[in-house]
Enzyme design. Structure first.
Site, PDB file in Angstrom:
ATOM      1  N   TYR A 144       6.650  47.710 -30.376  1.00  0.00           N
ATOM      2  CA  TYR A 144       5.752  47.512 -31.528  1.00  0.00           C
ATOM      3  C   TYR A 144       4.535  48.415 -31.309  1.00  0.00           C
ATOM      4  CZ  TYR A 144       3.112  44.480 -34.799  1.00  0.00           C
ATOM      5  OH  TYR A 144       2.352  43.982 -35.827  1.00  0.00           O
ATOM      6  N   ARG A 197       1.636  54.095 -45.766  1.00  0.00           N
ATOM      7  CA  ARG A 197       0.474  53.956 -44.859  1.00  0.00           C
ATOM      8  C   ARG A 197       0.987  53.266 -43.599  1.00  0.00           C
ATOM      9  NH1 ARG A 197      -0.923  50.102 -42.042  1.00  0.00           N
ATOM     10  NH2 ARG A 197      -1.882  48.607 -43.438  1.00  0.00           N
ATOM     11  N   LYS A 215       8.835  45.221 -36.500  1.00  0.00           N
ATOM     12  CA  LYS A 215       8.374  43.904 -36.966  1.00  0.00           C
ATOM     13  C   LYS A 215       9.501  42.880 -36.818  1.00  0.00           C
ATOM     14  CE  LYS A 215       4.181  44.809 -38.708  1.00  0.00           C
ATOM     15  NZ  LYS A 215       2.927  44.097 -38.469  1.00  0.00           N
ATOM     16  N   GLU A 286       5.317  45.575 -46.063  1.00  0.00           N
ATOM     17  CA  GLU A 286       4.625  46.087 -44.887  1.00  0.00           C
ATOM     18  C   GLU A 286       4.205  47.531 -45.079  1.00  0.00           C
ATOM     19  OE1 GLU A 286       4.318  44.008 -42.006  1.00  0.00           O
ATOM     20  OE2 GLU A 286       2.828  45.539 -41.577  1.00  0.00           O
ATOM     21  N   ASP A 287       2.967  47.815 -44.763  1.00  0.00           N
ATOM     22  CA  ASP A 287       2.464  49.187 -44.724  1.00  0.00           C
ATOM     23  C   ASP A 287       2.709  49.964 -46.023  1.00  0.00           C
ATOM     24  OD1 ASP A 287       1.643  48.372 -42.275  1.00  0.00           O
ATOM     25  OD2 ASP A 287       2.607  49.951 -41.134  1.00  0.00           O
ATOM     26  N   ASP A 309       2.087  41.497 -45.432  1.00  0.00           N
ATOM     27  CA  ASP A 309       1.621  41.272 -44.065  1.00  0.00           C
ATOM     28  C   ASP A 309       0.238  41.873 -43.823  1.00  0.00           C
ATOM     29  OD1 ASP A 309       1.942  40.452 -41.394  1.00  0.00           O
ATOM     30  OD2 ASP A 309       2.622  42.451 -40.828  1.00  0.00           O
ATOM     31  N   ASP A 310      -0.019  43.050 -44.398  1.00  0.00           N
ATOM     32  CA  ASP A 310      -1.290  43.742 -44.131  1.00  0.00           C
ATOM     33  C   ASP A 310      -2.459  43.069 -44.832  1.00  0.00           C
ATOM     34  OD1 ASP A 310      -0.191  46.044 -42.580  1.00  0.00           O
ATOM     35  OD2 ASP A 310       0.983  46.184 -44.416  1.00  0.00           O
ATOM     36  N   ASN A 454      -4.821  50.135 -35.944  1.00  0.00           N
ATOM     37  CA  ASN A 454      -3.692  50.533 -35.103  1.00  0.00           C
ATOM     38  C   ASN A 454      -3.287  51.963 -35.417  1.00  0.00           C
ATOM     39  OD1 ASN A 454      -3.271  47.897 -33.937  1.00  0.00           O
ATOM     40  ND2 ASN A 454      -2.554  47.271 -35.961  1.00  0.00           N
ATOM     41  N   ASN A 498      -3.636  40.709 -33.883  1.00  0.00           N
ATOM     42  CA  ASN A 498      -2.619  41.444 -34.631  1.00  0.00           C
ATOM     43  C   ASN A 498      -1.810  40.440 -35.440  1.00  0.00           C
ATOM     44  OD1 ASN A 498       0.104  42.747 -35.076  1.00  0.00           O
ATOM     45  ND2 ASN A 498      -1.006  44.435 -34.143  1.00  0.00           N
TER      46      ASN A 498
HETATM   47  N1  LIG Z   1      -4.709  44.359 -36.414  1.00  0.00           N
HETATM   48  C1  LIG Z   1      -3.860  44.137 -37.377  1.00  0.00           C
HETATM   49  O1  LIG Z   1      -3.095  43.170 -37.352  1.00  0.00           O
HETATM   50  C2  LIG Z   1      -3.790  45.068 -38.539  1.00  0.00           C
HETATM   51  C3  LIG Z   1      -4.483  46.250 -38.562  1.00  0.00           C
HETATM   52  N2  LIG Z   1      -4.390  47.080 -39.645  1.00  0.00           N
HETATM   53  C4  LIG Z   1      -5.056  48.373 -39.573  1.00  0.00           C
HETATM   54  O2  LIG Z   1      -6.037  48.480 -40.562  1.00  0.00           O
HETATM   55  C5  LIG Z   1      -6.232  49.863 -40.842  1.00  0.00           C
HETATM   56  C6  LIG Z   1      -6.473  50.029 -42.315  1.00  0.00           C
HETATM   57  O3  LIG Z   1      -5.368  49.673 -43.082  1.00  0.00           O
HETATM   58  P1  LIG Z   1      -5.432  49.758 -44.699  1.00  0.00           P
HETATM   59  O4  LIG Z   1      -6.517  48.902 -45.203  1.00  0.00           O
HETATM   60  O5  LIG Z   1      -4.100  49.490 -45.234  1.00  0.00           O
HETATM   61  O6  LIG Z   1      -5.770  51.299 -44.871  1.00  0.00           O
HETATM   62  P2  LIG Z   1      -6.546  52.087 -45.995  1.00  0.00           P
HETATM   63  O7  LIG Z   1      -6.403  53.516 -45.662  1.00  0.00           O
HETATM   64  O8  LIG Z   1      -6.128  51.638 -47.339  1.00  0.00           O
HETATM   65  O9  LIG Z   1      -8.062  51.643 -45.829  1.00  0.00           O
HETATM   66  C7  LIG Z   1      -8.959  52.249 -44.960  1.00  0.00           C
HETATM   67  C8  LIG Z   1     -10.355  51.907 -45.418  1.00  0.00           C
HETATM   68  O10 LIG Z   1     -11.262  52.410 -44.449  1.00  0.00           O
HETATM   69  C9  LIG Z   1     -12.296  53.100 -45.154  1.00  0.00           C
HETATM   70  N3  LIG Z   1     -12.877  54.130 -44.305  1.00  0.00           N
HETATM   71  C10 LIG Z   1     -12.361  55.326 -43.949  1.00  0.00           C
HETATM   72  N4  LIG Z   1     -13.244  56.011 -43.208  1.00  0.00           N
HETATM   73  C11 LIG Z   1     -14.335  55.238 -43.091  1.00  0.00           C
HETATM   74  C12 LIG Z   1     -15.590  55.409 -42.462  1.00  0.00           C
HETATM   75  N5  LIG Z   1     -15.876  56.524 -41.807  1.00  0.00           N
HETATM   76  N6  LIG Z   1     -16.480  54.404 -42.557  1.00  0.00           N
HETATM   77  C13 LIG Z   1     -16.197  53.269 -43.222  1.00  0.00           C
HETATM   78  N7  LIG Z   1     -15.031  53.054 -43.848  1.00  0.00           N
HETATM   79  C14 LIG Z   1     -14.110  54.034 -43.778  1.00  0.00           C
HETATM   80  C15 LIG Z   1     -11.624  53.695 -46.377  1.00  0.00           C
HETATM   81  O11 LIG Z   1     -12.566  54.017 -47.384  1.00  0.00           O
HETATM   82  C16 LIG Z   1     -10.728  52.520 -46.764  1.00  0.00           C
HETATM   83  O12 LIG Z   1     -11.449  51.597 -47.520  1.00  0.00           O
HETATM   84  C17 LIG Z   1      -5.018  50.592 -40.283  1.00  0.00           C
HETATM   85  O13 LIG Z   1      -5.397  51.341 -39.160  1.00  0.00           O
HETATM   86  C18 LIG Z   1      -4.093  49.488 -39.861  1.00  0.00           C
HETATM   87  O14 LIG Z   1      -3.353  49.811 -38.702  1.00  0.00           O
HETATM   88  C19 LIG Z   1      -3.666  46.750 -40.750  1.00  0.00           C
HETATM   89  C20 LIG Z   1      -2.961  45.591 -40.774  1.00  0.00           C
HETATM   90  C21 LIG Z   1      -2.931  44.689 -39.646  1.00  0.00           C
HETATM   91  C1  LIG Z   2      -0.282  45.578 -37.481  1.00  0.00           C
HETATM   92  C2  LIG Z   2      -0.060  46.128 -38.786  1.00  0.00           C
HETATM   93  O1  LIG Z   2       0.595  45.516 -39.613  1.00  0.00           O
HETATM   94  C3  LIG Z   2      -0.642  47.403 -39.144  1.00  0.00           C
HETATM   95  O2  LIG Z   2      -1.401  47.978 -38.368  1.00  0.00           O
HETATM   96  O3  LIG Z   2      -0.359  47.863 -40.245  1.00  0.00           O
HETATM   97 MG   LIG Z   3       1.189  46.713 -41.217  1.00  0.00          MG
END
Ligand SMILES: NC(=O)C1=CN([C@@H]2O[C@H](COP(=O)(O)OP(=O)(O)OC[C@H]3O[C@@H](n4cnc5c(N)ncnc54)[C@H](O)[C@@H]3O)[C@@H](O)[C@H]2O)C=CC1
Ligand SMILES: CC(=O)C(=O)O
Ligand SMILES: [Mg+2]
Length: 601
Positions: A144, A197, A215, A286-287, A309-310, A454, A498
């Protein structure tokens, strides 16, 4: 008299059939009595449910679901017509697992380790899951995040053998029949991505298939879903990743991403097709890029058994993590008393902000009061009054602050508002700089800092940085795992925040009671169960989540809470026994070899 007693006992005892000979433990199953009769000990009869297959001979050895490698017993080899087709010495699962661990650790790179495990999964799923479950802390980061991210980036080059299903723009009008190509009738969980994404790595097109596969490995390992009942799916709608489209080894459709009606009609055809064949399955989105993720969720939430999930899983897991972090702070403050900075306003950031807002409402705030305690930032800065309403999505709008313009930098906004909690969901590595983190540390004895993006290469800061810049005072959790950090002779243990702590339990619980939908109430019940599963000892050790080694127990607790919520709200179509945890545990698939029975009729 004796014969009557015997026939009564015999009825209670499971019938011993010839094919079940090998799984019976070599203990006495009966005690002979002096008068010539005998008493059976049904409790000593370890009956393993057989596994049925339509395969014959070498087809069995080549099917990863039923293959046991060198562990087929001689009677079984005879029965299955594979005597002589595997080496003569029988090596059981223990020795096999030891060999696997040795081979795994001998691999030089993480990607090699991933491929090593993938090869095993393609040969022998039972052994793959045995090794994964026994070594989950060591292997989860390989199967993962973070390593799956690297694997997705090189998917075309690394591709060896197909897994899951691909639906693409060239399959329009065919999907309802294509679903019948899948060899299993009883799919329980489907994870689908369109690759737009992938983690924080952007549009990886069809290369994103590694994510549904990864997943679902956790659905099996943590949630106890039978591997045969999982279906990873790539819904290939093209890619805007120029580099991939020009790569001759790229395996997906090489046109640009479909948009609007063309895109959504493809998604809809896919959704209707899978539910037509598997009406009781859970579908996990997902993603999907933020631009489409919410629209798809809105279309099917409440009417199909599905969740994103996100948006929802990440919201739930982060809320649980914050409840743990507040316990670790050892203050009387509740979630509703906090000021929270959410940096990143995509599907994950807004999903998290929305869940926190719901959590605060459960603690008595109104929606407006709760929103006012949350500051959301995107790449243009704080979402404040200088943003036009119509430049924001409907989900972002409630978080637009009317009381300030949004012209301050992140550091200056921290200095002004002194939030206790800083969450990163931007996918931007290094965004939580030293001045930002030090500013957090100025105002709070135990600042809560969660860089949640991530894979590791996208994390807003590392565990070491967060601890160093706060003199070891930070309460830290990240999306991908970090190793413990030693500071001044003390070992600091970062947690992993996560959605893997949520989705396996949601899937197990929702499908376990045949829920009609995944509701916010069910997810909130999962949050509480996850938060409650962190022990005082773990909190004292600075952890806000249980260690990953406990993920199966966590999944059962989350699943039971989710299932109870579905039952309480009248959307469960199956009522399991009162002891839900025991029922779920019993129904969970376990990685053990079972007698293989040919069912060719
Ligand atoms: N820990 C976990 O379980 C999870 C973590 N994530 C992580 O969350 C991240 C974002 O996912 P999404 O929302 O789908 O992506 P996305 O690309 O749609 O959103 C990213 C956001 O960050 C903002 N951003 C970009 N640069 C920035 C900066 N310099 N300052 C402030 N804001 C900034 C963008 O404007 C946007 O609103 C990914 O890296 C993903 O891996 C997502 C799901 C689960
Ligand atoms: C963990 C997860 O779902 C993500 O980073 O998109
Ligand atoms: Mg995800």
């Amino acid at each position: 008299m004796l014969s009557r007693a015997f026939s009564r006992i015999a009825r209670r005892a499971p019938a011993v059939r010839s094919w079940a000979a090998e799984p019976v433990t070599p203990r006495a199953l009966v005690t002979t009595s002096a008068d010539g009769g005998f008493v059976v000990h049904p409790e000593d009869y370890e009956f393993k449910q057989p596994q049925f297959t339509r395969r014959r001979g070498m087809g069995i050895v080549h099917d990863p679901i039923v293959n046991k490698g060198t562990a087929f017993s001689l009677p079984e080899r005879d029965r299955l017509h594979i005597r002589g087709m595997v080496p003569p010495r029988e090596l059981g699962m223990d020795v096999q697992t030891q060999k696997i661990i040795k081979g795994f650790r001998a691999c030089e790179t993480d990607v090699e380790k991933h491929l090593f495990l993938q090869g095993l999964q393609d040969r022998n799923e039972t052994l793959f899951y045995k090794a994964l479950l026994d070594n989950i802390e060591e292997m989860a980061p390989i199967v993962y995040t973070p390593v799956v991210g690297k694997v997705c980036q090189q998917f075309g080059h690394l591709f060896r053998r197909t897994r899951g299903m691909y639906f693409s723009s060239q399959d329009r009008g065919q999907m309802a029949s294509m679903v019948y190509n899948w060899p299993h009738d009883d799919v329980q969980v489907i994870v689908v991505t369109d690759g737009s994404r992938i983690l924080g790595l952007g549009d990886l097109g069809a290369n994103g298939m590694g994510i549904p596969v990864g997943k679902l490995s956790l659905y099996v390992a943590a949630g106890g879903v039978d591997p045969r009942r999982t279906l990873p799916v790539m819904l290939d709608c093209g890619t805007d990743n120029e580099e991939l489209r020009n790569d001759p080894t790229y395996l997906g459709m090489t046109h640009r991403r479909l948009k609007g009606d063309e895109y959504f009609s493809l998604v809809h055809e896919f959704v209707m097709s899978v539910f037509q064949r598997w009406p009781n399955a859970l579908l996990q989105f997902e993603d999907f890029s933020t631009a489409n993720a919410q629209a798809i969720l809105d279309a099917y939430k409440g009417i199909k058994l599905c969740f994103n999930d996100d948006i929802q899983g990440t919201g739930a897991v982060t809320l649980a993590g914050l409840l743990g972090a507040l316990r670790a702070q050892k203050s009387d403050q509740m979630l509703r008393d906090q000021k929270i900075f959410v940096v990143g306003a995509g599907s994950a950031g807004i999903g998290v902000a929305t869940s926190i807002c719901q959590g605060m409402q459960h603690q008595g705030l109104t929606e407006e009061e709760a929103n006012s305690r949350i500051w959301v930032f995107d790449d243009k800065g704080l979402i404040g009054s200088n943003r036009a309403e119509d430049s924001l999505s409907p989900q972002q709008r409630p978080f637009r602050r009317r009381d300030e313009e949004g012209d301050l930098s992140l550091k200056d906004a921290i200095a002004k508002h002194r939030p206790a909690i800083l969450l990163g969901l931007t996918g931007v590595s290094g965004l939580f700089t030293e001045p930002v983190v030090r500013e957090m540390a100025k105002h709070h004895a135990r600042p809560i800092i969660f860089p949640l993006s991530n894979p590791t290469s996208s994390a807003e800061c590392t565990a070491e940085q967060a601890y160093e810049w706060t003199e070891g005072r930070a309460i830290f959790a990240s999306g991908s795992p970090f190793d413990p950090v030693v500071m001044n002779g003390k070992t600091l243990r970062p947690s992993q925040c996560n959605n893997m702590f949520i989705f396996p339990g949601v899937g197990l619980g929702a499908t376990g009671v045949r829920s009609k939908a995944v509701t916010d109430e069910m997810l909130f019940a999962g949050v509480q169960a996850l938060a409650d599963s962190v022990t005082e000892e773990e909190i004292d050790a600075g952890m806000v989540f249980p260690p990953v080694s406990k993920i199966r127990n966590v999944a059962i607790a989350v699943a039971a809470a989710v299932a109870r919520s579905a039952m309480a709200h009248g959307i469960a179509r199956r009522m399991p026994p009162a002891n839900l945890e025991a029922f779920l545990d019993r129904t969970m698939w376990k990685p053990e070899y079972r007698p293989i029975i040919q069912n060719v009729y």
